[in-house]
Design a protein around this motif. Structure first.
Motif, mmCIF file in Angstrom:
data_model
loop_
_atom_site.group_PDB
_atom_site.id
_atom_site.type_symbol
_atom_site.label_atom_id
_atom_site.label_comp_id
_atom_site.label_asym_id
_atom_site.label_seq_id
_atom_site.Cartn_x
_atom_site.Cartn_y
_atom_site.Cartn_z
ATOM 1 N N THR A 14 30.218 -64.574 -24.432
ATOM 2 C CA THR A 14 28.866 -64.823 -24.965
ATOM 3 C C THR A 14 27.986 -63.593 -24.699
ATOM 4 O O THR A 14 28.263 -62.771 -23.823
ATOM 5 N N THR A 16 25.257 -64.069 -23.383
ATOM 6 C CA THR A 16 24.760 -64.436 -22.053
ATOM 7 C C THR A 16 25.599 -63.746 -20.972
ATOM 8 O O THR A 16 25.060 -63.195 -20.009
ATOM 9 N N ASN A 58 14.147 -65.986 -27.811
ATOM 10 C CA ASN A 58 14.670 -65.006 -28.748
ATOM 11 C C ASN A 58 13.523 -64.462 -29.583
ATOM 12 O O ASN A 58 12.641 -65.219 -29.983
ATOM 13 N N PHE A 89 24.925 -58.856 -34.458
ATOM 14 C CA PHE A 89 26.112 -59.700 -34.596
ATOM 15 C C PHE A 89 27.202 -58.997 -35.391
ATOM 16 O O PHE A 89 26.927 -58.157 -36.246
ATOM 17 N N ALA A 111 21.130 -68.191 -33.265
ATOM 18 C CA ALA A 111 21.591 -66.980 -33.963
ATOM 19 C C ALA A 111 21.420 -67.106 -35.472
ATOM 20 O O ALA A 111 21.261 -66.095 -36.163
ATOM 21 N N THR A 176 17.070 -60.913 -27.131
ATOM 22 C CA THR A 176 17.100 -62.227 -26.483
ATOM 23 C C THR A 176 16.798 -62.041 -25.003
ATOM 24 O O THR A 176 17.199 -61.056 -24.385
#
Ligand SMILES: O=C(O)C(=O)Cc1ccccc1
Length: 311
Positions: A14, A16, A58, A89, A111, A176
């Motif tokens: 991720t 994250t 975000n 992405f 997203a 983000t």
């Protein structure tokens, strides 16, 4: 309880996780990917982990509501660090897939608005489905449940996928914000460039109620960095406000603001004071709002009691 364990929104791959690795202490922690923000936070609440690392906001889509709502209304937790990560992405597909083969795509819901225009222009007939995280979307593609996942390019090898298209981002500089959350504890010392987070509930609904709340910040020269209303879940029209402001709880102007809010609002939850991740310094200090100004005013008030209030 593991003092060295950090949970995070997984599975592996991720954004994250990528953001978590920018924290120096991540190298010495046991990092445990979990399936949801809720699971990551609950592990901390249960004492199974010292911290949870989760997305919170975000720049394109706004709040990551699962995180914002858990921090506002779940069993109390505090924010200790924040990380900002620029996001772009890649469309990850099984090897050999061509764009024309992509009928179903998936990503984390946050997203989707960041790739919406790209989807409309390049895959107008593809059906988008929500995944628990962007890496979980990659896992769904690996398992054949979807044809394309919007995820970090770095996730491709972890799931046997290939980036068919790279650098997809409707908005340039999409960022983000992630936070490291722990059980309530001692606030770290101020760094000089800090941020304070809180959730504030308004009392009865009367004209100017929100203005009264905002005045507590304004009169003490405390700059707001974010204010977002969230439904309380107790009927339409019932809102609380999730607020980030500049400064640290140990600064007089910030402490006095929180005390002011505590006096006028039925409920307030302090979520932490922690170093701000952006490199921009605080906005210029308004005259009369330094700790020294507050101390001088308090001294003067004390002198007034003895009839020495002049000057
Ligand atoms: O970390 C991830 O991959 C996520 O699924 C959360 C997320 C969603 C959108 C942008 C950045 C992170």
């Amino acid at each position: 309880m593991s003092a060295t364990r950090y949970t995070y929104l997984g599975p592996v791959g991720t954004f994250t996780e990528a953001a978590l690795h920018t924290l120096p202490e991540a190298a010495t922690r046991e990092l445990v990917p979990l399936a949801s923000v809720q699971a990551a936070l609950d592990a901390v609440r249960a004492g199974e982990a010292a911290g949870a690392f989760v997305p919170i906001e975000n720049s394109v889509e706004g709040a990551v509501t699962a995180t914002a709502d858990e921090l506002a209304t779940g069993a109390p937790l505090m924010i200790y660090r924040e990380v900002l990560l620029p996001i772009s992405f890649a469309l990850l597909v099984r090897p050999g897939t061509e764009l024309a083969d992509v009928k179903r795509v998936t990503s984390h819901p946050v997203a989707q608005p960041q790739v919406r225009r790209w989807l409309g222009a390049n895959l107008p007939d593809a059906v988008w489905e929500a995944a628990a995280s962007n890496a979980d979307g990659a896992r769904l593609v690996q398992e054949g449940q979807s044809d394309g996942a919007f995820a970090g390019e770095f996730a491709a090898p972890l799931y046997g996928l290939e980036p068919l298209v790279k650098d997809i981002a409707d908005a340039q500089n999409a960022t983000t914000r992630f936070v490291l959350v722990g059980r309530p504890g001692r606030v770290a010392s101020p760094t000089g460039a800090d941020k304070t987070s809180m959730v504030v509930w308004l009392g009865d609904n009367h004209p100017g109620a929100l203005l009264e709340l905002l005045q507590e910040f304004a009169v003490r020269g405390v700059n707001l960095m974010r204010i977002e209303s969230r439904p309380t879940g107790h009927g339409l029209g019932n809102y609380c406000f999730s607020i980030d402001c500049e400064g640290h709880l140990t600064e007089r102007r910030v402490g006095e603001t929180l005390m002011g809010l505590r006096r006028i609002c039925p409920q307030i939850r302090f979520l932490g004071s922690y170093p701000r991740a952006d490199e921009r310094g605080s906005t210029p200090r308004q005259p009369g709002t330094s700790d020294e100004d507050f101390d001088r005013a308090a001294d003067w008030l004390a002198r007034c009691l003895d009839g020495r209030g002049e000057g």
